[in-house]
Design a protein around this motif. Structure first.
Motif, PDB file in Angstrom:
ATOM      1  N   GLU A 255       0.712  -1.162  -0.135  1.00 27.28           N
ATOM      2  CA  GLU A 255       0.120   0.013   0.086  1.00 27.28           C
ATOM      3  C   GLU A 255       0.920   1.209   0.072  1.00 27.28           C
ATOM      4  N   GLY A 256       1.965   1.107   0.555  1.00 29.00           N
ATOM      5  CA  GLY A 256       2.733   2.441   0.985  1.00 29.00           C
ATOM      6  C   GLY A 256       3.828   2.511  -0.392  1.00 29.00           C
ATOM      7  N   ARG A 257       3.936   1.493  -0.969  1.00 30.39           N
ATOM      8  CA  ARG A 257       4.564   1.768  -2.330  1.00 30.39           C
ATOM      9  C   ARG A 257       3.685   2.160  -3.613  1.00 30.39           C
ATOM     10  N   ASP A 258       2.576   1.563  -3.496  1.00 28.38           N
ATOM     11  CA  ASP A 258       1.645   2.087  -4.523  1.00 28.38           C
ATOM     12  C   ASP A 258       1.214   3.497  -4.473  1.00 28.38           C
ATOM     13  N   ALA A 259       1.029   3.907  -3.116  1.00 29.64           N
ATOM     14  CA  ALA A 259       0.805   5.219  -2.843  1.00 29.64           C
ATOM     15  C   ALA A 259       2.033   6.137  -3.420  1.00 29.64           C
ATOM     16  N   LEU A 260       3.099   6.014  -2.914  1.00 32.31           N
ATOM     17  CA  LEU A 260       4.626   6.381  -3.084  1.00 32.31           C
ATOM     18  C   LEU A 260       4.548   6.676  -4.847  1.00 32.31           C
ATOM     19  N   ALA A 261       4.083   5.436  -5.518  1.00 33.00           N
ATOM     20  CA  ALA A 261       4.116   5.367  -7.093  1.00 33.00           C
ATOM     21  C   ALA A 261       3.202   6.458  -7.634  1.00 33.00           C
ATOM     22  N   ALA A 262       2.114   6.537  -6.954  1.00 29.52           N
ATOM     23  CA  ALA A 262       1.067   7.489  -7.541  1.00 29.52           C
ATOM     24  C   ALA A 262       1.515   8.924  -7.400  1.00 29.52           C
ATOM     25  N   VAL A 263       1.921   9.209  -6.150  1.00 30.14           N
ATOM     26  CA  VAL A 263       2.608  10.505  -5.832  1.00 30.14           C
ATOM     27  C   VAL A 263       3.394  10.917  -6.910  1.00 30.14           C
ATOM     28  N   THR A 264       4.532   9.947  -7.092  1.00 30.65           N
ATOM     29  CA  THR A 264       5.737  10.188  -7.969  1.00 30.65           C
ATOM     30  C   THR A 264       5.196  10.574  -9.672  1.00 30.65           C
ATOM     31  N   ALA A 265       4.205   9.822  -9.833  1.00 29.64           N
ATOM     32  CA  ALA A 265       3.653   9.838 -11.315  1.00 29.64           C
ATOM     33  C   ALA A 265       3.218  11.224 -11.475  1.00 29.64           C
TER      34      ALA A 265
ATOM     35  N   ARG B  79       8.053  16.620  11.563  1.00 29.38           N
ATOM     36  CA  ARG B  79       6.770  17.075  11.141  1.00 29.38           C
ATOM     37  C   ARG B  79       6.681  17.056   9.695  1.00 29.38           C
ATOM     38  N   VAL B  80       5.549  16.487   9.080  1.00 33.27           N
ATOM     39  CA  VAL B  80       5.378  16.699   7.939  1.00 33.27           C
ATOM     40  C   VAL B  80       3.848  17.304   7.651  1.00 33.27           C
ATOM     41  N   PRO B  81       3.504  18.401   8.197  1.00 33.70           N
ATOM     42  CA  PRO B  81       2.130  18.831   8.072  1.00 33.70           C
ATOM     43  C   PRO B  81       1.597  18.892   6.614  1.00 33.70           C
ATOM     44  N   PRO B  82       0.198  18.425   6.489  1.00 36.93           N
ATOM     45  CA  PRO B  82      -0.744  18.221   7.392  1.00 36.93           C
ATOM     46  C   PRO B  82      -0.715  16.829   7.752  1.00 36.93           C
ATOM     47  N   PHE B  83       0.000  15.880   7.066  1.00 38.32           N
ATOM     48  CA  PHE B  83      -0.242  14.454   7.157  1.00 38.32           C
ATOM     49  C   PHE B  83       0.470  13.833   8.192  1.00 38.32           C
ATOM     50  N   GLY B  84       1.613  13.979   8.873  1.00 41.50           N
ATOM     51  CA  GLY B  84       1.914  13.159   9.957  1.00 41.50           C
ATOM     52  C   GLY B  84       3.106  13.752  10.667  1.00 41.50           C
ATOM     53  N   ALA B  85       3.509  13.231  11.673  1.00 41.59           N
ATOM     54  CA  ALA B  85       4.741  13.439  12.576  1.00 41.59           C
ATOM     55  C   ALA B  85       5.087  12.025  13.105  1.00 41.59           C
ATOM     56  N   ALA B  86       6.655  12.177  13.410  1.00 45.07           N
ATOM     57  CA  ALA B  86       7.092  11.019  14.144  1.00 45.07           C
ATOM     58  C   ALA B  86       8.098  11.406  15.043  1.00 45.07           C
ATOM     59  N   GLN B  87       8.544  10.662  16.026  1.00 43.61           N
ATOM     60  CA  GLN B  87       9.348  10.706  16.965  1.00 43.61           C
ATOM     61  C   GLN B  87      10.443   9.544  16.608  1.00 43.61           C
ATOM     62  N   VAL B  88      11.806  10.092  16.427  1.00 50.19           N
ATOM     63  CA  VAL B  88      12.924   9.189  15.972  1.00 50.19           C
ATOM     64  C   VAL B  88      14.218   9.599  16.763  1.00 50.19           C
ATOM     65  N   ILE B  89      15.172   8.788  16.632  1.00 53.49           N
ATOM     66  CA  ILE B  89      16.658   9.010  17.023  1.00 53.49           C
ATOM     67  C   ILE B  89      16.625   8.837  18.431  1.00 53.49           C
TER      68      ILE B  89
ATOM     69  N   MET C 257       8.974  20.116   7.478  1.00 51.89           N
ATOM     70  CA  MET C 257       9.054  20.226   6.099  1.00 51.89           C
ATOM     71  C   MET C 257       7.754  19.992   5.346  1.00 51.89           C
ATOM     72  N   ASP C 258       7.528  20.218   4.234  1.00 53.38           N
ATOM     73  CA  ASP C 258       6.231  20.179   3.501  1.00 53.38           C
ATOM     74  C   ASP C 258       6.382  18.608   2.794  1.00 53.38           C
ATOM     75  N   PRO C 259       5.411  18.064   2.375  1.00 51.78           N
ATOM     76  CA  PRO C 259       5.099  16.688   2.126  1.00 51.78           C
ATOM     77  C   PRO C 259       5.860  16.397   0.887  1.00 51.78           C
ATOM     78  N   GLN C 260       6.162  17.389  -0.033  1.00 46.65           N
ATOM     79  CA  GLN C 260       7.031  16.961  -1.183  1.00 46.65           C
ATOM     80  C   GLN C 260       8.455  16.865  -0.944  1.00 46.65           C
ATOM     81  N   THR C 261       9.014  17.863   0.042  1.00 42.03           N
ATOM     82  CA  THR C 261      10.322  17.704   0.268  1.00 42.03           C
ATOM     83  C   THR C 261      10.783  16.404   1.364  1.00 42.03           C
ATOM     84  N   TRP C 262       9.714  16.021   2.229  1.00 37.90           N
ATOM     85  CA  TRP C 262       9.986  14.914   2.776  1.00 37.90           C
ATOM     86  C   TRP C 262      10.190  13.678   1.984  1.00 37.90           C
ATOM     87  N   ILE C 263       9.299  13.196   0.946  1.00 40.66           N
ATOM     88  CA  ILE C 263       9.162  12.317  -0.058  1.00 40.66           C
ATOM     89  C   ILE C 263      10.530  12.466  -0.655  1.00 40.66           C
ATOM     90  N   GLU C 264      11.002  13.550  -1.215  1.00 40.27           N
ATOM     91  CA  GLU C 264      12.292  13.618  -1.927  1.00 40.27           C
ATOM     92  C   GLU C 264      13.339  13.239  -1.183  1.00 40.27           C
TER      93      GLU C 264
END
Length: 123
Positions: free
Chosen positions: A10-20, A56-66, A82-89
């Motif tokens: 599901e994650g890879r399909d979504a990523l492919a759709a965004v990339t396309a 933080r990647v508003p408006p879609f999500g946030a995570a705690q790491v490291i 950052m914005d969603p496109q920057t995060w994906i890149e």
């Protein structure tokens, strides 16, 4: 209640759709965009578990790491936003941390807020 785990397919399909959509100069469908961002955040959590940096990647999500000192209240001392496109890149290796930071596409504060050592996460 923990967030729902996104299936790899599901994650890879979504990523492919965004990339396309992005490659075609179109705005990605919001559900695919949200799933792609959350899937890549999920991979980051798996790669760099911990709770000393909030990504933080508003408006879609946030995570705690490291690994490191944990914050318990208020704004954490180490924040990356950052914005969603920057995060994906960044997460897929299309963009480097240094290039994103120098272009002002990433807002990072705190001594642990450099993600260059854990990116890309490679789906």
């Amino acid at each position: 209640m923990p967030a729902r785990r996104i299936d790899t397919g599901e994650g890879r399909d979504a990523l492919a759709a965004v990339t396309a959509a992005t490659a075609a100069g179109q705005k990605p469908p919001r559900p695919a965009h949200a799933t792609a961002v959350r899937y890549l955040l999920q991979l980051l959590v798996e790669k760099a578990p911990g709770n000393s940096v909030e990504v933080r990647v508003p408006p879609f999500g946030a995570a705690q790491v490291i690994q490191g000192p944990r914050h318990t209240r208020g704004t954490p001392p180490n924040v990356v936003e950052m914005d969603p496109q920057t995060w994906i890149e960044l997460a897929t290796g299309v963009l480097t941390w240094g290039d994103a930071a120098s272009a002002g596409r990433v807002h990072a504060s705190g001594v642990r807020a450099d993600l260059s050592g854990v990116l890309p996460v490679r789906p």
